[in-house]
Design a protein around this motif. Structure first.
Motif, PDB file in Angstrom:
ATOM      1  N   ILE A 213       0.857  -1.181   0.000  1.00 15.89           N
ATOM      2  CA  ILE A 213       0.000   0.000   0.000  1.00 15.89           C
ATOM      3  C   ILE A 213       0.898   1.238   0.000  1.00 15.89           C
ATOM      4  O   ILE A 213       1.745   1.413   0.881  1.00 15.89           O
TER       5      ILE A 213
ATOM      6  N   ALA B  84       0.980   5.395  -0.101  1.00 14.26           N
ATOM      7  CA  ALA B  84       0.255   6.645   0.075  1.00 14.26           C
ATOM      8  C   ALA B  84       0.862   7.719  -0.818  1.00 14.26           C
ATOM      9  O   ALA B  84       2.064   7.687  -1.115  1.00 14.26           O
TER      10      ALA B  84
ATOM     11  N   THR C 279      -9.110   6.686   0.679  1.00 10.62           N
ATOM     12  CA  THR C 279      -7.798   6.930   1.308  1.00 10.62           C
ATOM     13  C   THR C 279      -6.768   7.495   0.343  1.00 10.62           C
ATOM     14  O   THR C 279      -5.680   7.896   0.779  1.00 10.62           O
TER      15      THR C 279
ATOM     16  N   GLN D 113      -4.963   5.922  -1.598  1.00  9.66           N
ATOM     17  CA  GLN D 113      -3.792   5.048  -1.611  1.00  9.66           C
ATOM     18  C   GLN D 113      -3.812   4.142  -2.838  1.00  9.66           C
ATOM     19  O   GLN D 113      -4.876   3.744  -3.315  1.00  9.66           O
TER      20      GLN D 113
ATOM     21  N   ARG E 297      -2.517   0.466  -4.471  1.00  7.84           N
ATOM     22  CA  ARG E 297      -2.292  -0.889  -3.970  1.00  7.84           C
ATOM     23  C   ARG E 297      -1.650  -1.752  -5.048  1.00  7.84           C
ATOM     24  O   ARG E 297      -2.131  -1.786  -6.173  1.00  7.84           O
TER      25      ARG E 297
ATOM     26  N   ARG F 168       5.029   6.298   3.909  1.00  9.09           N
ATOM     27  CA  ARG F 168       4.205   6.123   2.719  1.00  9.09           C
ATOM     28  C   ARG F 168       4.001   4.663   2.353  1.00  9.09           C
ATOM     29  O   ARG F 168       3.113   4.347   1.556  1.00  9.09           O
TER      30      ARG F 168
END
Length: 858
Positions: A501, A503, A632, A634, A636, A671
Motif C-alpha cells: 500500500i 500513500a 484513502t 492510496q 495498492r 508512505r
C-alpha cells in the motif's frame, strides 16, 4: 506423600475401589456424549498473531477493497485451450459452479473482456456498451491467445505464458454477519487492551465472542461443503482436462480432514501398537489393560471437555492427544513397575498395603514431573498465537487430568483385578537398562567426550536453524494441495498474497502535470497538448459524451492519476516485478500499460483522468477499484509470491523490499505499508522464535528452582538439568542440520522435549537418592536404579517410539515431523537419563562421600 494425605487418599479412593471406578466410568460416559461436539478450526484467522497491528491493518485493507475469499480450479485441457473441445466443457463447468450456494461469481477466460482481440479504443473502454468476450463468435483465436499470454492483466494470472493452463476463479459470497461480529469483537478487544472497556461492554464482548465462535463454525462447515461440491463438479471433467482445486477455503477444509483422519487412524494405530508392546514387555493381561484403560479414560475426559466447552482444536493443538498419551502412559508404567518391584519383594504380602505403598512412594516424583512438565508447556502460553496458546493450556489441563486419573484408575483396578494364576515376578530379569548401567560404569569418560561432541554438533545445528517454512511442504507430493500449489507457482504467477500500500507524497499539494480537468485543457496545459493529436480526437469524439464532457465543472484527479504519480508507480511496479521471489504483480501501472498498448503511444494527463473518472462501473471494478482507494487515496500493488521457491526467506525478503523502496526509490517510510498473508505469517514465525526459543532459558530456570525444592541440593539440581538441556539441544540441532525449519508446527517440539526429559530425570534422581541411602555407594545405587526405575523409563520409551513411528505414514507432513521429532526426543531423553545423568552423579558426588549418611531429605 505425607501420612495425613496418604491416609485421606486411602480412605477416599483405595478403600472404595469399586465406587471410585464407578464414578470415573460415569464421568467418562458423560464426557463421551460430548465427543460429537469436538471441532477442528483450520481457519486463517485462528493461525494469526492476536494483537498484531499488521492483522488490524490487513482487516482494514480487506474491508477497504472488499476482498472476497475464492477458490481456484486450474484447467489444463487435453485439447488446445481455445478449441471447442476445451471451451465447451469449461463453459458447462462454470455454469454448474455458478449455481452453487455460497458462490457469488465465477471468472473464466470465457467471461473477461478482450481488449486487444482486436484492439479496442479508449472510447470503447469508456463506453457503456459491453466489450467483446470469448463467447462472441467470429473472433481471431490466435489473436485472443496472444492477448491472454502477453497481456499485462491476463498473462500469468488467468492464462499461463505457454497457453496450456487457465485458471477458473470461484468468488465466494461474503458472510457479512461473520465480518460484522469480527469487527465488533476486535473493537471491544482494543478497548479492553487500553483499559477503557466498561462493564456493559465487557458483557457485550463475552456475548460477541460466543456468537463469533458459533458463526465461524457455521462458515467453516459451509465452506467445507462448498469445497466438496466444487470437487464433485470438477471430477466430472477430469476425462477432458487435468484439474486441481486450490484456495484458502480448500486448504482449510483439507487440513481439517488430514488432522481428523490422523487423529482417528493413527490414534487407533498407536493404541494398538502400545497394546502389543505392553503385552510383550509385561506378558500379563492386567498390565496391558490397566495402562490402556487409564490412557483411554484420560483422553476421553479431555476430548469430552473440549467438546463441552467448545474449546476447538487446530492443526497445532490436535497434537495434544498424542502428547497426553505419552505423559499418561509414562505415569502408569512407573506405577506398574514400582508395584511389581514391591510384589517381587513380598509376593505373599497384603494386596491393599502393597498398592498403598506403591502410591505413596510414587506420589512425590509423579507430582513433580507433572508440575515441571506443566511449566514447560506453559511457555507456549506467551506465544500470542491462539492455537499455540491453546496447546499449552490443553496440555496443562490434560496433565492434571492424567495424573488424577492414573492415581484413581490404576490402583483401583489393581485392587479389584481377579487373582488369577500365581506369577512370581523377581524384578531382576536382565534388560537393556542393565547394559546401560555397565556402559556408564565402564565407559564414563567416553560418555563425557561424546556429550561434548554432541553439544558442539547441536550448537552447529542450532546456528543453522531457520525461522521459515514453505507452506507447500506441509503436504505430501501426492496430494491435490501440493500439486495445485506447485502448478499455480510455476504456471500462474505464484500463490502467497502480498499487498503493498503506497500513500501519495502529500495529499494537499497541487498535483503535477494536471491541475484540473474540464471540458477543455486548462491554459497551463495548452503547451503539453498543443501537438497531441489525441487532444483533437478528445474534442471531436467526446464533446457530446455526457460521461466525459462537463461531468463536473472542475475535477481534480488523484496523485496516482497524474503523470508524476504514474511514473512513480511504474518504477515501484517494475522494481517489485523484477524481484526473483515475486510472480504476478498487478497495480494501476498494469492498467496504464494496457491503455498505452491500446493507444500505441505514451499516456497523457487527460487519459489518466479518464481512467479514473470515466470508466464504466464494470471496467472500474476490473481495472481500477482493486488497485486504488478513492477514500484513502492510496495505491495498492497486489503481489503473488512464489511459495515453491526454496530460496524464499520471508523476513529477509520483506526487509530488503522495504529497504530498497525507501532507499533506491526514495519513498519515505510513512508512505509504504505491507500487508497480506505473507506479512501476517512472517510475523507469526518471528514471534514464535522470540516467545519460544528465547523463553527456553526462563523455562529451564523455573525447572531448576523446582529441582532445588525437590532435591534440596544446588549441585544435584544442575546435574539433573544437564540431560534435559542436552536433549533439547540435540533435537533442535538435528532440526538445523536436517534443514527442518522452526515454524508454527515444529516450534512446540521444544516444550515437548523439555517435558519428556524432565519426567525421566526426576524419576531417576528421586530413586537414586533413596537407593544411595541404602547402598552408600554411587555405583551400587546406579545399578539398582537402572534395574528398577530404569525399566519404567525404558518401557515407556520403547512403547512410545514404536507407536509414534506410525505417524511417518501420514499424508500431512507436520504429523510426520511430529512423530519423528517425538521419537528423537524420547530417545535423547532416556539416553541422557540413563547414561549422562548417572555418570555426572558418580563424578560430582552431589549426595556427599560414600559411606557417610546423606543429608538430602526424601
Amino acid at each position: 506423600m505425607s501420612s495425613p494425605l496418604l491416609t485421606f487418599y486411602d480412605t477416599l479412593v483405595l478403600r472404595r475401589p469399586w465406587l471410585s471406578l464407578l464414578l470415573v466410568a460415569l464421568l467418562t460416559a458423560a464426557m463421551a456424549t460430548q465427543l460429537d461436539k469436538i471441532k477442528i478450526d483450520a481457519s486463517a484467522d485462528s493461525l494469526m498473531l492476536q494483537g498484531d497491528p499488521s492483522l488490524d491493518f490487513y482487516r482494514e485493507i480487506t474491508r477497504e477493497y472488499a476482498t472476497e475469499d475464492f477458490l481456484l480450479i486450474t484447467w489444463q485441457p487435453d485439447a488446445p485451450l481455445l478449441s471447442p473441445q476445451s471451451l465447451q466443457p469449461l463453459h458447462e463447468m462454470a455454469e454448474a459452479l455458478r449455481v452453487l450456494e455460497g458462490v457469488s461469481s465465477v471468472t473464466t477466460i470465457l467471461d473477461v473482456p478482450l481488449l486487444e482481440s482486436p484492439p479496442v479504443t479508449l472510447s470503447d473502454m469508456t463506453s457503456t456498451e459491453p466489450l467483446p468476450t470469448l463467447e462472441q463468435p467470429g473472433l481471431d483465436l490466435e489473436m485472443v491467445m496472444r492477448e491472454f499470454t502477453s497481456s499485462p492483466i491476463y498473462a500469468d494470472l488467468l492464462v499461463s505464458r505457454d497457453g496450456l493452463v487457465s485458471a477458473v476463479q470461484i468468488n465466494l459470497q461474503r458472510d457479512e454477519e461473520y465480518f460484522n461480529l469480527l469487527q465488533v469483537r476486535e473493537d471491544l478487544r482494543i478497548k479492553r487492551k487500553t483499559g477503557t472497556l466498561s462493564a456493559a461492554e465487557t458483557a457485550q464482548l463475552e456475548q460477541v465472542e460466543v456468537a463469533f465462535k458459533a458463526r465461524s463454525a457455521i462458515v467453516l462447515e459451509r465452506d467445507a461443503q462448498l469445497v466438496a461440491h466444487v470437487r464433485e463438479i470438477a471430477d466430472r471433467y477430469r476425462d477432458v482436462a487435468r484439474l486441481f482445486v486450490g484456495g484458502v477455503p480448500m486448504i482449510a477444509a483439507d487440513m481439517v480432514s488430514f488432522v481428523g483422519n490422523d487423529l482417528v487412524v493413527f490414534g487407533g494405530a498407536i493404541l494398538g501398537i502400545m497394546l502389543v508392546v505392553l503385552a510383550i514387555i509385561f506378558r500379563r493381561v492386567r498390565w496391558v489393560v490397566i495402562p490402556l484403560v487409564t490412557c483411554g479414560v484420560t483422553v476421553t475426559l479431555m476430548l469430552g471437555l473440549l467438546g463441552a466447552l467448545d474449546w476447538r482444536m487446530t492443526v497445532i493443538s490436535s497434537n495434544f492427544v498424542a502428547v497426553l498419551l505419552i505423559i499418561t502412559l509414562a505415569i502408569v508404567i512407573h506405577l506398574v513397575v514400582r508395584y511389581r518391584e514391591l510384589h517381587a519383594l513380598a509376593p505373599d504380602g497384603d494386596l491393599h498395603q502393597r498398592v498403598l505403598q506403591t502410591m505413596g512412594l510414587m506420589a512425590v516424583p509423579c507430582f513433580y514431573t507433572s508440575i515441571t512438565t506443566i511449566v514447560a508447556f506453559m511457555s507456549l502460553v506467551v506465544s500470542g498465537i491462539q492455537p499455540v496458546i491453546d496447546f499449552g493450556w490443553m496440555m496443562t489441563v490434560g496433565i492434571c487430568v492424567g495424573l488424577l486419573t492414573a492415581f484413581i484408575v490404576v490402583p483401583s483396578l489393581m485392587l479389584v483385578w481377579p487373582t488369577g494364576r500365581p506369577h512370581r515376578h523377581t524384578g531382576t530379569e536382565p534388560t537393556l537398562t542393565s547394559a546401560f548401567a555397565r556402559i556408564t560404569d565402564n565407559y564414563g569418560r567416553s560418555i563425557l567426550v561424546v556429550t561434548v561432541l554432541l553439544v558442539v554438533l547441536s550448537g552447529i545445528g542450532i546456528s543453522r536453524l531457520e525461522v521459515e517454512n514453505r507452506f507447500i511442504d506441509y503436504f505430501s507430493k501426492s496430494t491435490e494441495i501440493y500439486q495445485g500449489m506447485e502448478l499455480l507457482d510455476i504456471q500462474l504467477g505464484g500463490t502467497i498474497p502480498l499487498d503493498i500500500i503506497i500513500a501519495p507524497p502529500d495529499e494537499d499539494a497541487p498535483l503535477p502535470g494536471l491541475e484540473n480537468v474540464t471540458t477543455s485543457p486548462p491554459a497551463d496545459q495548452d503547451a503539453e497538448f498543443a501537438d497531441d493529436e489525441w487532444a483533437d480526437e478528445w474534442d471531436d469524439e467526446f464533446s457530446d459524451d455526457v460521461s466525459f464532457a462537463r461531468v463536473e465543472d472542475s475535477f481534480q484527479p488523484s496523485y496516482w492519476f497524474s503523470l508524476a504519480g504514474m511514473r512513480e508507480l511504474d518504477k515501484i511496479h517494475s522494481y517489485v516485478d523484477s524481484r526473483p521471489e515475486t510472480g504476478k504483480v498487478l497495480s494501476l501501472s498494469t492498467v496504464f500499460a494496457v491503455v498505452k498498448n491500446l493507444m500505441g503511444e505514451d499516456i497523457g494527463g487527460v487519459e489518466l483522468a479518464i481512467v479514473q473518472k470515466s470508466f464504466p462501473d464494470d471496467m472500474k471494478e476490473l481495472m481500477v477499484s482493486p488497485y486504488y482507494s478513492e477514500d484513502t487515496q492510496q495505491a495498492r500493488l497486489t503481489v503473488r509470491v512464489k511459495e515453491t521457491s526454496r530460496d524464499l526467506r520471508r523476513d529477509a525478503f520483506l526487509r530488503n523490499l522495504r529497504a530498497d523502496l525507501e532507499g533506491e526509490l526514495g519513498l519515505s517510510p510513512d508512505r509504504v505499508q505491507f500487508t497480506g498473508m505473507l506479512v501476517l505469517y512472517n510475523n507469526v514465525l518471528q514471534s514464535l522464535f522470540r516467545s519460544q526459543i528465547l523463553t527456553l532459558g526462563a523455562v529451564f530456570a523455573a525447572i531448576l528452582v523446582m529441582f532445588l525444592l525437590l532435591f534440596r541440593s544446588l549441585s544435584l539440581a544442575f546435574i539433573t538439568l544437564a540431560p534435559n538441556a542436552l536433549a533439547a539441544a540435540i533435537v533442535l540441532g538435528v532440526m538445523g542440520l536436517a534443514g527442518i525449519p522452526l515454524d508454527i508446527m515444529t516450534i512446540t517440539i521444544a516444550a515437548i522435549v523439555v517435558g519428556i526429559g524432565v519426567d525421566d530425570c526426576i524419576h531417576y534422581v528421586h530413586r537414586f537418592i533413596r537407593e544411595f541411602r541404602t547402598e552408600q555407594n554411587y555405583r551400587a545405587a546406579m545399578y539398582k536404579c537402572h534395574g528398577s526405575i530404569g525399566r519404567a523409563m525404558y518401557y515407556t520409551t520403547l512403547t512410545v517410539v514404536v507407536g509414534f513411528a506410525t505417524l511417518t505414514l501420514s499424508n500431512f507432513n507436520p504429523s510426520i515431523y511430529f512423530g519423528l521429532l517425538t521419537v528423537l526426543a524420547m530417545v535423547a531423553a532416556v539416553l541422557g537419563a540413563l547414561l549422562l545423568l548417572p555418570r555426572l552423579i558418580i563424578v560430582m558426588k552431589p549426595l556427599g562421600p560414600e559411606g557417610v549418611p546423606d543429608a538430602v531429605s526424601n
